[in-house]
Write a protein that holds these residues in place. Structure first.
Motif, PDB file in Angstrom:
ATOM      1  N   MET A 283       0.841  -1.193   0.000  1.00 21.41           N
ATOM      2  CA  MET A 283       0.000   0.000   0.000  1.00 21.41           C
ATOM      3  C   MET A 283       0.875   1.242   0.000  1.00 21.41           C
TER       4      MET A 283
ATOM      5  N   ARG B   9       8.506 -15.010 -16.709  1.00 19.18           N
ATOM      6  CA  ARG B   9       7.106 -14.622 -16.525  1.00 19.18           C
ATOM      7  C   ARG B   9       6.172 -15.693 -17.060  1.00 19.18           C
TER       8      ARG B   9
ATOM      9  N   HIS C 129       6.554  -3.581 -11.061  1.00 20.27           N
ATOM     10  CA  HIS C 129       7.098  -3.766 -12.413  1.00 20.27           C
ATOM     11  C   HIS C 129       8.485  -4.390 -12.358  1.00 20.27           C
TER      12      HIS C 129
ATOM     13  N   LEU D 118       9.266  -6.098 -15.749  1.00 18.74           N
ATOM     14  CA  LEU D 118       8.765  -5.209 -16.804  1.00 18.74           C
ATOM     15  C   LEU D 118       9.714  -4.041 -17.005  1.00 18.74           C
ATOM     16  N   GLU D 119      10.389  -3.621 -15.921  1.00 21.74           N
ATOM     17  CA  GLU D 119      11.460  -2.638 -16.094  1.00 21.74           C
ATOM     18  C   GLU D 119      12.599  -3.018 -15.154  1.00 21.74           C
TER      19      GLU D 119
ATOM     20  N   PHE E 147       0.470 -11.870 -14.137  1.00 26.38           N
ATOM     21  CA  PHE E 147       0.206 -10.445 -13.941  1.00 26.38           C
ATOM     22  C   PHE E 147      -1.281 -10.146 -14.063  1.00 26.38           C
TER      23      PHE E 147
ATOM     24  N   PHE F 265      -3.747  -6.503 -14.103  1.00 26.47           N
ATOM     25  CA  PHE F 265      -3.622  -5.045 -14.112  1.00 26.47           C
ATOM     26  C   PHE F 265      -4.943  -4.364 -13.796  1.00 26.47           C
TER      27      PHE F 265
ATOM     28  N   LEU G  33       4.397   1.607   1.611  1.00 29.74           N
ATOM     29  CA  LEU G  33       5.467   2.370   0.975  1.00 29.74           C
ATOM     30  C   LEU G  33       5.159   3.842   1.117  1.00 29.74           C
TER      31      LEU G  33
ATOM     32  N   ASP H  99      -1.698  -5.542  -9.923  1.00 31.00           N
ATOM     33  CA  ASP H  99      -1.506  -4.101  -9.831  1.00 31.00           C
ATOM     34  C   ASP H  99      -2.873  -3.425  -9.801  1.00 31.00           C
TER      35      ASP H  99
ATOM     36  N   ALA I 117      11.052 -12.610 -19.936  1.00 30.36           N
ATOM     37  CA  ALA I 117       9.794 -13.036 -20.544  1.00 30.36           C
ATOM     38  C   ALA I 117       9.563 -14.512 -20.280  1.00 30.36           C
TER      39      ALA I 117
ATOM     40  N   GLN J  81      15.707  -9.048 -21.346  1.00 27.77           N
ATOM     41  CA  GLN J  81      14.249  -8.984 -21.532  1.00 27.77           C
ATOM     42  C   GLN J  81      13.674 -10.340 -21.878  1.00 27.77           C
TER      43      GLN J  81
END
Lengths: 168, 258, 764
Positions: B53, B97, B65, B70-71, B103, B105, B229, B182, B94, B90
């Motif tokens: 939170m 993941r 992320h 993702l980053e 994930f 969203f 956070l 997310d 992938a 990357q």
């Protein structure tokens, strides 16, 4: 407590135990019902104020029971209550006073204060969630009550967040 | 008072599913650098349900992320299942993941041109399942989420709650070891939120490890643990406990009458 | 893999119209290219195809009757002998028309070497002893079909009525009328009937050798072997060159359009792929969060478009297969002597190249798709738009706000805007060049002298004496001038090559050739040659060339190079006085007539025939400008392909634009823009791009068109100066149609948006 009892009696005359179970049915587990003693004390006060009247019903196998019904004055008082706009619930100013006065009291860790309060709220929220999932889907009033409590808690948490952002 | 990035010994291959050490993210490019995440360390046991939170801009999403690859983090380490993954390419991310991280969203992000069934089958097909295996898993998942009759619908025809449940089904298709969500209820009304949260709770009950980023205290309270956070740092990390008498709670919050 | 396929499938299904158009572009471009190459190959180099199909002979010799040829087999390198076949000269009579023909006696059994390729009807058959098979270009020139009845007159008088039973192509000799006489195959008894005197016949023998490079050497040995009996020799290089037309404009245009169509296709695929990727950014990012690697996403995007390209290419191949005959059949054999479907390897190769280009075009957008950040899955804002210069101008000029809004939106995304403008502008530029070519063709057809075709008619005395004929043609009021002419073959000093030479006019009054280099012949012994001849003999202007004409040695100095589209560009021309000075017995003279301006060829011909009572032979000169007629349908086809290219550009632009504008549109409608205003805004965003592109393309096309045509003409030896700018009405029509088309194309998706409820546009 007075006015809910008047409201229940407006439908039909009832005795104390009937009123207690009616209250439980309506609000469910989410709101602890008053004990029977409190109900009788309230009823007696209502009778003293002329809002209800009572009469003993003789039962053969059991002790007599006292059945209460609404008087015209009671009906008027009920109508007046329902028509009058209600005050909303007030924020928990107790915590806010703590937060506001903590520097004076020599407590410098406001963050700890906030965190503690947040933990409390979150635990409460979890309790409400548990309660909600344990509650029968058909008890709408009860679920609405829980929902209301949750929304208030969410507002309290958001307010905590604001405090944190402003004070830290 | 604030949990600093304390240098820690590199995590050993212990029982942690996820371990992050001193993770930071700085966004540069145009204007002053933005420190989104500053030295966050966190460990997660398998089967745990952690809610993250914090106010907007506190770095919740950046953290998520980074956890999903993702980053890339600016500094710090990410250990997943005993292996260090923060430096992966990357493509390697992938693949990680694909098999291990699901994930969900806020805006559902279903592939709009594909049917619900295709959306849910996609991950299984991607990880090499046969068409039949993918189909069986899809039927199972949709049945579990009460969406069996929507299999051939286009996502656009579903309500928000249904779309999010499809997204959940898709995220769970490969039985990932970690589910990252997310703000999954951020775009739903309370009834639909409740539906989605119920599903989350159920899969958690089945042993699913979940990290949930949310604003919604109700969603967060479902977790075993809530991490708060603020300004890119962890300011609180609590275990959520159920009050002994929950029924007192409602009365504690909302007093009926005077 | 399966996942990628599933995604591709659903993406294709989601936009069938775009996919269809993309496929059509690839298919259309490939079809256009394949047909062009077929035409070009058929027009410029039909020999190789015919030779291979007919298992032809490289060397043909005419021999005295009864020559023994068995010795030829002993010469090194010779693999087979065709013939010998008896032949004789004769005349085909069709009413007043007479055509020289060579009858060649063959048997119903088709030979193994030098086969005839029967195009229509059938080959000679024992059941039809009176049947003839005509060579295809000859049949076309004299308007004969299978079933036509002909009268053949022998030199010595006998006459036979025959029926055409077949039409066949051959690699033995060049096409009629470049190569005269025409060729007809008959059975021996018929030949004997028409030419009963054996010594008036000749024998023809073909020599097939293992290595075509040895032709000259083998030919010399063969001549030596049959000393004295050889009347003439021809080799495959002559046939090939005589068949090879190098039709300059045609080749130039095909090359130009081929390149441009390919470029257009590449641009279309790139812009369609790029636009699609832009529209799909979020979904691609989502796929990444699901575990697609960047490489997989690139591969997926490229594979999708490669798949569409492959389907398009297959469509193109199939279309070519079924369209080659119906579309190209109507082309006169004088332009395209042999429409031979391209070899499968060529088709496959070209289809593969097209597919390769598609992949290449999709590669860059695909690569970008692979690099899309997975974080985009959380919605990315539109690049900040600022009012473009154009929009500012539009605003200042008090245009309705809806138009300003639309025009502004068009330029928010720079790259797609640039791709759209590029695609559309290029199509428009090429269409403009195409219109320039069309008006050039018009001009050439109206003023053929510009490409050196002064004479419109040739007249031979026929039944009149030469003097009578000369008097008639010189006295005719419709004739500007008449040049006495002869056509005679000459044997080069090397002894193995025969060429066509023309005596045209005199040194004092030479025929008005269009001289490209040097000067005309002004003295006996001087000659001009065409580029083809110079190439054949490896000569340059200014050099000497010795030869024998009717057995008399003559030496010419080549003083100039002429533009001569006839005689397959292999011709030597000189004044008639050169022949008489050298002591050559003059062959029959005919007259080349230049008509007065405004006189039509057919009117002049009718008049001459009437004046002479039908006794003159009046022939229209084969007008290569009329052959240019084929360019018009090709232009139409290419413009259609280019229009498709433009259509795809506009579609891409509007779909990208709509995606960007959707929220704005919702907001605008919410604050009170009427649906009509919204529509105007959306359409004007696409139209703004289209107008810029059309204006740019038309201007650029207009500026280079004339120069480009002239350049091409120069390169091909026709000479600079024939290029004409596109006609104003055609330009205006093209611009209007393009602008209207772009607007209409943009209206379709805009209508859909306007029909969407506002509320759904404002959602996430």
């Amino acid at each position: 407590m007075r006015l809910p009892l008047l409201a229940l009696l407006a439908k039909e005359p009832a005795h104390g135990y009937e009123l207690k179970s009616l209250l439980e049915q309506t609000f469910g587990q989410a709101y602890p019902s008053p004990n029977i003693g409190q109900i009788y004390v309230t009823l007696q006060r209502l009778e003293r104020d002329g809002l209800v009247k009572s009469q003993d019903v003789i039962q053969t196998t059991r002790p007599n029971k006292r059945v209460y019904e609404l008087t015209p004055a009671g009906r008027e008082a009920l109508a007046a209550w329902i028509e009058e706009p209600s005050e909303g619930p007030r924020v928990r100013d107790d915590f806010f006073v703590k937060l506001a006065l903590s520097p004076l009291a020599g407590v410098t860790d406001q963050m700890a204060l906030i965190n503690r309060q947040r933990r409390h709220y979150l635990n409460l929220m979890r309790g409400l969630s548990k309660l909600a999932s344990a509650t029968d889907r058909d008890s709408r009033i009860s679920l609405l009550l829980i929902e209301g409590a949750m929304l208030h808690l969410q507002a309290d948490l958001d307010w905590l967040e604001r405090c944190q952002e402003e004070l830290m | 008072m604030i949990a600093r990035a304390v240098p820690q010994p590199a995590p050993s291959a212990d029982e942690m599913l996820l371990k992050i050490v001193g993770l930071s993210k700085v966004y540069k490019g145009g204007g002053p650098p933005v420190h989104a995440v500053r030295g966050v360390s966190l460990s997660l046991e398998p089967g745990q349900f952690v809610a993250v939170m914090g106010p907007s801009g506190s770095g919740k999403s950046s953290l998520l992320h980074m956890l999903g690859g993702l980053e890339p983090p600016t500094t710090g380490q990410i250990w997943f299942d005993g292996a260090r993954v923060d430096g992966l390419s990357q493509a390697r991310w992938a693949m990680l993941r694909r098999r291990n991280i699901g994930f969900v969203f806020q805006f559902f992000n279903l592939v709009s041109n594909m049917t619900v069934a295709d959306n849910v089958e996609l991950p299984a097909l991607m990880s090499g399942a046969t068409r039949r295996q993918a189909k069986e898993r899809r039927i199972e998942l949709l049945a579990e989420l009460g969406l069996s009759d929507k299999a051939s619908a286009s996502p656009a025809r579903l309500s928000g709650g249904e779309q999010q449940r499809v997204a959940l089904a898709r995220a769970l298709a490969n039985r990932p070891s970690l589910l990252l969500a997310d703000e999954p209820t951020g775009n739903l009304d309370s009834l639909n939120s409740a539906d989605v949260l119920r599903v989350l709770c159920r899969v958690h009950g089945q042993g699913q490890t979940i990290i949930l980023v949310t604003h919604d205290a109700r969603a967060a309270s479902m977790a075993d643990r809530v991490v708060n956070l603020f300004d890119g740092m962890i300011i609180d990390d609590m275990d959520v406990v159920t009050p002994i008498r929950p029924s007192v709670a409602a009365a504690g919050v909302l007093r009926l009458g005077e | 893999m399966r996942a990628a396929l599933r995604w591709i499938r659903s993406d294709l299904r989601a936009r069938p119209f775009q996919v269809a158009v993309e496929m059509l572009v690839v298919g259309g471009v490939l079809t256009a290219l394949l047909l062009s190459v077929t035409v070009l190959e058929g027009a410029t180099n039909p020999w190789a195809g015919l030779f291979a199909q007919s298992r032809g002979a490289q060397i043909w010799m005419r021999l005295a009757p009864g020559t023994k040829v068995s010795g030829l087999r002993q010469i090194g390198g010779v693999t087979a002998i065709a013939g010998p076949y008896s032949t004789t000269a004769a005349t085909i009579v069709q009413g007043p028309l007479q055509s020289a023909v060579e009858l060649r006696a063959m048997t119903p059994a088709m030979p193994q070497i030098g086969r005839l390729l029967v195009r229509q009807g059938s080959w000679l058959a024992p059941s039809a002893p009176g049947g003839v098979v005509l060579e295809a270009s000859f049949a076309q020139a004299i308007h004969c079909r299978v079933g036509s009845e002909l009268v053949i007159n022998g030199i010595d008088g006998p006459t036979a009525k025959v029926r055409v039973i077949g039409i066949a192509a051959t690699s033995d000799q060049g096409f009629y009328p470049d190569q005269t006489p025409g060729l007809a195959w008959v059975q021996l008894p018929l030949l004997r009937r028409i030419e009963p005197i054996a010594r008036h016949t000749e024998e023809v023998v073909g020599i097939r050798i293992a290595n075509s490079a040895d032709t000259s050497f083998v030919a010399q040995q063969a001549v030596a072997e049959l000393t004295g009996a050889v009347r003439s020799v021809s080799t495959w290089t002559q046939v090939e060159q005589s068949m090879a037309r190098g039709d300059p404009l045609l080749g130039l245009l095909l090359a130009l359009f081929g390149l441009v169509a390919l470029g257009g296709a590449v641009l279309v695929i790139a812009s369609a792929t790029g636009g699609r990727v832009l529209v799909q950014l979020e979904e691609l990012a989502t796929l990444k969060t699901l575990g697609f690697t960047p490489g997989q996403i690139t591969a997926m995007v490229v594979a999708e478009h490669a798949g569409v390209g492959l389907a398009g290419a297959s469509l193109g191949v199939v279309a070519t297969r079924y369209l080659t005959v119906p579309l190209l059949h109507g082309i006169p054999a004088s332009i395209v002597p042999a429409v031979v479907p391209l070899p499968a390897t060529w088709i496959v190769l070209m289809a593969c190249s097209a597919e390769f280009l598609v992949v290449l075009a999709a590669a860059f957008p695909g690569w970008r798709a692979g690099r899309v950040s997975a974080v985009v899955a959380v919605r990315r804002p539109l690049p900040a738009g600022h009012l473009s210069q154009l929009a500012r101008v539009v605003m200042l000029s008090r245009f309705p706000p809806a138009i300003v809004l639309g025009a502004r939106a068009a330029f928010i995304r720079r790259l797609p805007a640039a791709l759209t403008i590029g695609g559309l502008a290029m199509s428009m530029a090429v269409i403009t060049i195409g219109l320039g070519v069309a008006s050039t063709v018009d001009d050439v057809q109206r003023h053929p002298a510009n490409i050196g075709l002064a004479a419109a008619l040739t007249v031979s005395p026929g039944e009149l004496s030469q003097a009578q004929a000369g008097a008639i043609v010189s006295g005719d009021r419709q004739v500007l001038s008449a040049y006495p002419s002869v056509q005679v073959n000459a044997l080069l000093a090397t002894g193995t090559t025969t060429i066509t030479t023309l005596g045209l006019g005199t040194s004092a009054r030479p025929y008005p050739f269009h001289v490209a280099q040097g000067s005309l012949y002004h003295a006996p012994g001087q000659a001009v040659a065409s580029q083809g001849l110079l190439d054949l003999l490896h000569l340059k202007v200014g050099e000497l060339v010795p030869m024998q004409i009717n057995g008399v040695p003559v030496i010419f100095r080549i003083v100039g190079r002429i533009v001569e589209p006839e005689y397959s560009g292999q011709v030597l021309a000189y004044g008639l006085d050169t022949l008489s000075q050298a002591g050559v017995v003059s062959p029959p003279v005919y007259y080349s007539l230049v008509l007065r301006p405004g006189v039509t060829v057919s009117a002049a011909r009718r008049h001459l025939l009437a004046v002479s009572g039908g006794r003159l032979d009046v022939t229209e000169v084969n007008d290569p400008a009329s052959q240019l007629g084929i360019i018009r349908p090709m232009l139409a086809g290419l413009i259609a392909v280019l229009a498709l290219v433009g259509l795809v550009s506009v579609l891409t632009a509007s779909s990208v634009g709509i995606r960007d504008q959707l929220r704005d549109v919702g907001a605008l409608r919410a604050i009170g823009l009427t649906p009509r205003q919204v529509m105007v805004s959306m359409v004007s965003s696409t139209t703004a791009l289209a107008v810029i592109a059309i204006a740019t393309g038309a201007t650029a096309g207009f500026m280079v068109s004339t120069r480009l045509i002239n350049l091409g003409a120069q390169v091909y030896g026709i000479g600079s100066g024939i290029g004409r700018p596109p006609s104003a009405p055609a330009m205006a029509a093209a611009i209007l149609i393009a602008a209207a088309g772009a607007t209409l194309t943009a209206i379709l998706p805009a209508r859909r948006v306007v029909a969407t409820p506002v509320a759904t546009m404002l959602g996430p």
